[in-house]
Every structure is written in C-alpha cells, then in structure tokens.
Scaffold this motif. Structure first.
Motif, PDB file in Angstrom:
ATOM      1  N   GLN A  74       0.830  -1.211   0.000  1.00 14.07           N
ATOM      2  CA  GLN A  74       0.000   0.000   0.000  1.00 14.07           C
ATOM      3  C   GLN A  74       0.860   1.256   0.000  1.00 14.07           C
ATOM      4  N   ALA A  75       1.964   1.210   0.749  1.00 12.27           N
ATOM      5  CA  ALA A  75       2.875   2.358   0.790  1.00 12.27           C
ATOM      6  C   ALA A  75       3.535   2.571  -0.573  1.00 12.27           C
ATOM      7  N   ILE A  76       3.873   1.478  -1.251  1.00  9.17           N
ATOM      8  CA  ILE A  76       4.482   1.577  -2.578  1.00  9.17           C
ATOM      9  C   ILE A  76       3.493   2.176  -3.569  1.00  9.17           C
ATOM     10  N   ALA A  77       2.242   1.691  -3.513  1.00  2.00           N
ATOM     11  CA  ALA A  77       1.232   2.119  -4.480  1.00  2.00           C
ATOM     12  C   ALA A  77       0.779   3.557  -4.258  1.00  2.00           C
ATOM     13  N   ASN A  78       0.637   3.931  -2.987  1.00  2.00           N
ATOM     14  CA  ASN A  78       0.048   5.238  -2.664  1.00  2.00           C
ATOM     15  C   ASN A  78       1.058   6.259  -2.167  1.00  2.00           C
ATOM     16  N   GLU A  79       2.324   5.830  -2.050  1.00  2.09           N
ATOM     17  CA  GLU A  79       3.382   6.706  -1.528  1.00  2.09           C
ATOM     18  C   GLU A  79       2.982   7.316  -0.181  1.00  2.09           C
ATOM     19  N   GLN A  80       2.473   6.438   0.685  1.00  4.18           N
ATOM     20  CA  GLN A  80       2.029   6.876   2.010  1.00  4.18           C
ATOM     21  C   GLN A  80       2.925   6.277   3.083  1.00  4.18           C
ATOM     22  N   ALA A  81       2.950   6.932   4.246  1.00  2.00           N
ATOM     23  CA  ALA A  81       3.770   6.451   5.354  1.00  2.00           C
ATOM     24  C   ALA A  81       3.166   5.188   5.954  1.00  2.00           C
ATOM     25  N   ILE A  82       4.023   4.317   6.493  1.00  2.00           N
ATOM     26  CA  ILE A  82       3.575   3.088   7.149  1.00  2.00           C
ATOM     27  C   ILE A  82       3.474   3.344   8.649  1.00  2.00           C
ATOM     28  N   VAL A  83       2.369   2.932   9.253  1.00  2.00           N
ATOM     29  CA  VAL A  83       2.141   3.139  10.680  1.00  2.00           C
ATOM     30  C   VAL A  83       2.561   1.883  11.446  1.00  2.00           C
ATOM     31  N   SER A  84       3.314   2.061  12.520  1.00  2.00           N
ATOM     32  CA  SER A  84       3.742   0.933  13.357  1.00  2.00           C
ATOM     33  C   SER A  84       2.557   0.332  14.100  1.00  2.00           C
ATOM     34  N   GLU A  85       2.720  -0.951  14.490  1.00  3.08           N
ATOM     35  CA  GLU A  85       1.615  -1.634  15.166  1.00  3.08           C
ATOM     36  C   GLU A  85       2.157  -2.694  16.138  1.00  3.08           C
ATOM     37  N   ILE A  86       1.588  -2.699  17.349  1.00  3.98           N
ATOM     38  CA  ILE A  86       1.817  -3.782  18.297  1.00  3.98           C
ATOM     39  C   ILE A  86       0.641  -4.743  18.171  1.00  3.98           C
ATOM     40  N   ILE A  87       0.918  -6.005  17.850  1.00  2.00           N
ATOM     41  CA  ILE A  87      -0.166  -6.967  17.669  1.00  2.00           C
ATOM     42  C   ILE A  87      -0.214  -7.924  18.864  1.00  2.00           C
ATOM     43  N   PRO A  88      -1.378  -8.488  19.154  1.00  5.87           N
ATOM     44  CA  PRO A  88      -1.552  -9.276  20.383  1.00  5.87           C
ATOM     45  C   PRO A  88      -0.872 -10.650  20.324  1.00  5.87           C
ATOM     46  N   PHE A  89      -0.436 -11.115  21.483  1.00  3.56           N
ATOM     47  CA  PHE A  89       0.085 -12.469  21.652  1.00  3.56           C
ATOM     48  C   PHE A  89      -0.971 -13.306  22.370  1.00  3.56           C
ATOM     49  N   GLN A  90      -0.753 -14.595  22.410  1.00  4.22           N
ATOM     50  CA  GLN A  90      -1.621 -15.497  23.167  1.00  4.22           C
ATOM     51  C   GLN A  90      -0.765 -16.483  23.945  1.00  4.22           C
ATOM     52  N   LEU A  91      -1.273 -16.957  25.074  1.00  2.00           N
ATOM     53  CA  LEU A  91      -0.615 -18.048  25.777  1.00  2.00           C
ATOM     54  C   LEU A  91      -1.363 -19.329  25.428  1.00  2.00           C
ATOM     55  N   LYS A  92      -0.675 -20.245  24.741  1.00  2.00           N
ATOM     56  CA  LYS A  92      -1.282 -21.515  24.344  1.00  2.00           C
ATOM     57  C   LYS A  92      -1.033 -22.550  25.435  1.00  2.00           C
ATOM     58  N   GLU A  93      -2.087 -22.933  26.123  1.00  2.00           N
ATOM     59  CA  GLU A  93      -1.975 -23.917  27.196  1.00  2.00           C
ATOM     60  C   GLU A  93      -1.980 -25.321  26.596  1.00  2.00           C
ATOM     61  N   ARG A  94      -0.892 -26.062  26.866  1.00  3.66           N
ATOM     62  CA  ARG A  94      -0.841 -27.450  26.400  1.00  3.66           C
ATOM     63  C   ARG A  94      -0.531 -28.363  27.600  1.00  3.66           C
ATOM     64  N   LYS A  95       0.594 -29.066  27.573  1.00  2.82           N
ATOM     65  CA  LYS A  95       0.782 -30.106  28.593  1.00  2.82           C
ATOM     66  C   LYS A  95       2.100 -30.035  29.361  1.00  2.82           C
TER      67      LYS A  95
END
Length: 337
Positions: free
Chosen positions: A306-327
């Motif tokens: 999108q930044a290449i096509a529109n010559e727009q700045a990229i916004v940083s992002e913190i994405i969520p983690f999960q704790l996978k309960e196994r054994k």
C-alpha cells in the motif's frame, strides 16, 4: 499467437488503457474491475514482460526480505505470510540472509538495490542509527517485522515482548510456582532479549518473589542454549518451573530433562515462546507464548505494498500475543513443593 492487452480488454469488456493500468498496478480503477481484468488475463494465459513493464513504470513488482541467519525456527511462517500477500498483489520476493545480528546487512541492502526492489521487509534485526541512515538513503519503503530500530524511527509490526514474558511468568506463579528459572535469553538483544528479561524480573518483583540470579541462564534463544541451561540447573539448583526465551530453547531444556529422567511437567514445568510448529509436535506438547507470525508477515507485506502504491507512510503496530496452554505446566498442590 501471443496474447495482448487488446485480447484481455475484449474479454473483460474494458478499455485497453484500463487493462494497462491494472496490469502495471498504476491505479485509477475499482476492485471489481481489477478482479475482472486479472481473471480475463489468467483465462487467456497472458504473461506480462516484467522487464519491459519496469522500464515503463519504474517498478519491478519485487519485494526484498532480509532475515538473520540464526538457529531458530520461526521465520518460515513470517515468510509464508509475506509471500502469500505478495502473490495476491502480483509481486515476487527476494530472500537474503544478513547473518547473525545482521552483520551482513549492508551487503543484503546492496543486493536489494541491484535488484531494484520496490520495498524492503527486515525481520528480527535491530537497526542502529547508522543502519537507518543507510536505509533512508535508498529511498525505498521499508518495514520491520518482529524487531525495532533505535529510537523507533522505522515502522514496525511486532508483539510486546515485555508484556508477553511478564504474562508467561505470571502464569507460572498462578500455578503456585515460586522457584522459576529463565533460560536462553540474550540480555544484550534490545529487540527480544532485554524486554523479555525485564518482563520476567518485574513480574517476580510485583509478586513479592525474590530475584535469584542463579536461576537465570543466558543464551542465544537456541536449542543448545536450552540444553546448556538445563545441564546447569541439574548440577546446581533445579527450579520447579522454567520460562524459556524461545520454543527451541524449551525443547533443549526438555531434552536434557529426559536424559536425567526428570518428568515434564510432573517434576518440572516448562513454557516456551513463539509457538512454532515444534511446540505442538513435541511430547508432551509445549505450553508457550504464541506470536502470530503468519499474520505478522501478511500485515507487513500488505502495508508495504500500500505504501508503494500510494506513496504513504507506514504506521507501526503492536499486535496481540496469546498463551497456548498445552501439557508442559503443572499446578503445584502447595507452594512448598
């Protein structure tokens, strides 16, 4: 007979100018029109001349991916996410290794310049100021995945490593563990090592548990780092639980525990970090912090395009983690165990 844009225009019921804009990704058309043109091109078996197109548009429809050369296993899903989105948008990718801690980053960037990539994705390499200057001089849109740059000058997508390790440590405390080891973390790694170490330490302090430096075994996030840590624990002081810097490290811990007939989780609880495919392949399946690597790669690639096509700045992002309960984590019956 070669298929031309006139043939595609006739099949898609649009003008040749519209076909040219779609094929060269210039813009000025709707999503339905784009899909109709691309479908017609595919049905007719049309293949565009990438070299000729790049001369006209000054774009190669190529994205460069730079990853370090390290002995951990999580890069596959990130790269797959990048490739899937790149393919959907008609881009190809070039993958290169920059060495441990990005020591060959300048060589990798030179390769990208020579190949005239339209955008660059850098994975898990911490960028200092001089490296950021090098990238800015290229004038190529760049995004970081699972890493940051000094002073956060370049856009990134990653999880909050501090919060994730705090959460993993808290999970063990909630299962009544008080002697909790930390294995495989590199305290000099500003991307993942330093924040994960601080998350572990701060969680102990917040729960009024002593910080025992003898239970911290530093390393490089690798399988061998886990093996070395567990050998140390066996011969010095064995905790009731270990939170690991990566899934590879956790498997190293478990492998040595098995050699000494230490049951997991009966005698030792273990948590990994990453949720790579090996986490659920091991016996017993590994409880771990899950990073959404495929989604990270897909999001990063889409934002870059999108930044290449529109010559727009990229916004940083913190994405969520999960704790996978196994054994691999056991609830202690009482705090004295």
């Amino acid at each position: 007979m070669a298929i031309t844009i006139k043939d595609i225009a006739k099949r898609a019921n649009v003008s040749t100018a519209t076909v040219s804009r779609v094929i060269n990704d210039i813009g000025g058309y709707g999503s339905e029109t784009r899909e109709r043109v691309l479908r017609a091109a595919k049905e007719l078996g049309y293949y565009k001349n990438a070299a000729a197109t790049s001369l006209v548009t000054n774009k190669t429809k190529t994205i460069g991916i730079i990853i370090p050369d390290v002995s951990t296993s999580f890069y596959g899903n990130i790269v797959t996410g990048i490739e899937d989105i790149a393919y959907d948008y008609g881009y190809s990718v070039i993958l290169t290794h920059a060495g441990v801690e990005g020591k060959r980053l300048s060589d990798s960037l030179k390769l990208m310049v020579n190949r005239r990539v339209d955008g660059i994705i850098i994975v898990s390499i911490y960028l200092k100021k001089e490296q950021q200057v090098m990238i800015s001089r290229l004038g190529v849109p760049t995004i970081l995945l699972s890493t940051i740059s000094e002073d956060n000058r370049l856009p990134y997508i990653k999880v909050d490593d501090y919060e994730a390790m705090y959460h993993a440590t808290q999970y063990l405390i909630d299962h009544h563990h008080q002697k909790i080891g930390l294995a495989g973390v590199n305290p000099n790694d500003k991307v993942a090592g330093e924040p994960r170490l601080l998350g572990y330490l701060d969680c102990l302090v917040a729960n009024h548990l002593p910080v025992d430096k003898a239970l911290i075994c530093y390393g490089d996030f690798s399988f061998d780092a886990g093996r070395r840590a567990m050998e140390y624990y066996v011969h010095h002081r064995l905790p009731t639980a270990i939170v690991c810097a990566s899934d590879d490290t956790a498997l190293g811990v478990i492998s040595i525990a098995h050699q000494y007939a230490i049951g997991v989780p009966e005698q030792l609880s273990v948590i990994g970090y990453d949720d790579t495919s090996i986490a659920w392949m091991t016996t017993p399946p590994l409880t771990t912090i899950a990073q959404p690597f495929y989604d990270m790669g897909a999001r990063g690639c889409k934002r870059l395009i999108q930044a290449i096509a529109n010559e727009q700045a990229i916004v940083s992002e913190i994405i969520p983690f999960q704790l996978k309960e196994r054994k691999t984590v056991r609830m202690l019956e009482n705090e004295s165990e």
